[in-house]
Design an enzyme around this catalytic site. Structure first.
Site, mmCIF file in Angstrom:
data_model
loop_
_atom_site.group_PDB
_atom_site.id
_atom_site.type_symbol
_atom_site.label_atom_id
_atom_site.label_comp_id
_atom_site.label_asym_id
_atom_site.label_seq_id
_atom_site.Cartn_x
_atom_site.Cartn_y
_atom_site.Cartn_z
ATOM 1 N N TYR A 62 0.840 -1.206 0.000
ATOM 2 C CA TYR A 62 0.000 0.000 0.000
ATOM 3 C C TYR A 62 0.873 1.255 0.000
ATOM 4 C CZ TYR A 62 -3.172 3.589 1.761
ATOM 5 O OH TYR A 62 -3.887 4.749 1.931
ATOM 6 N N GLU A 108 -10.435 5.317 6.058
ATOM 7 C CA GLU A 108 -9.776 6.062 7.137
ATOM 8 C C GLU A 108 -10.687 6.193 8.354
ATOM 9 O OE1 GLU A 108 -6.710 6.706 7.466
ATOM 10 O OE2 GLU A 108 -5.988 6.520 5.411
ATOM 11 N N TRP A 128 -4.156 0.079 10.907
ATOM 12 C CA TRP A 128 -4.354 0.216 9.467
ATOM 13 C C TRP A 128 -4.285 -1.158 8.802
ATOM 14 C CZ3 TRP A 128 -6.882 2.744 6.306
ATOM 15 C CH2 TRP A 128 -6.596 2.796 4.939
#
Length: 188
Positions: A19, A41, A49
């Site tokens: 990512y 988010e 994350w």
């Protein structure tokens, strides 16, 4: 520049590294992709994350590839269905916020032409470069993320405090917060 240098958070897992290397901080102007980033988010709030990246495909399936009109029309029955979906984080307030935010983006599109035009106006359509030399220098929020968060809240958006807004800004390239010796720092 040493191309093996990367931001510290990207070294935790292969998924986060991929990512970081291909997506994080790359400017996004497509409203559907911006909506996906905003949604992921806000779902990350309070979680790692890595957890959200692991469930990214589940989110795409659950939220119809983040099709704004489709998601904006989700009703209470759909929320109940999503609360049973193990492919996403089953958090009622976050699921409701995604639906609400899809509705808000549709309203913003009416007013500004696109969500992209709205969000990029805050940086004069340019990426702000952080120029951070270490992870300790990278802020969790800024005056600009506070300003954007407040403006979005006025427009009805939910679950977007200054820290989540800043993470969104980083992810979609409004801000380049790759540390200066990261091979991605000059890649934009």
């Amino acid at each position: 520049m040493n191309e093996t240098k990367k931001c510290h958070w990207a070294l935790k897992t292969k998924l986060e590294e991929a990512y970081h290397d291909a997506e994080w901080g790359v400017p996004i102007y497509d409203d559907t992709k911006l909506f996906e980033a905003l949604s992921l988010e806000l779902c990350q709030s309070g979680l790692s994350w890595h957890t959200i990246l692991n469930k990214r495909e589940g989110y795409r399936a659950a939220f119809n590839q983040f099709d704004l009109k489709s998601v904006a029309a989700f009703d209470d029955a759909k929320i109940e269905e999503l609360l049973l979906d193990a492919g996403i984080v089953r958090h009622r307030a976050k699921i409701s916020a995604i639906i609400n935010n899809a509705q808000c983006i549709l309203n913003v599109q009416q007013e500004y032409g696109s969500f992209s035009d709205y969000i990029w106006q805050f940086t004069d359509n340019k990426t702000i470069v952080g120029n951070w030399k270490s992870k300790e220098e990278v802020p969790a929020s800024t005056e600009l993320s506070v300003q954007i968060s407040k403006d979005m809240k006025k427009k009805g958006f939910k679950f977007l405090g200054p820290t989540t807004t800043y993470a969104f800004m980083q992810s979609v390239g409004l801000i380049n917060d790759h540390i200066t010796d990261c091979f991605r720092f000059d890649a934009h």
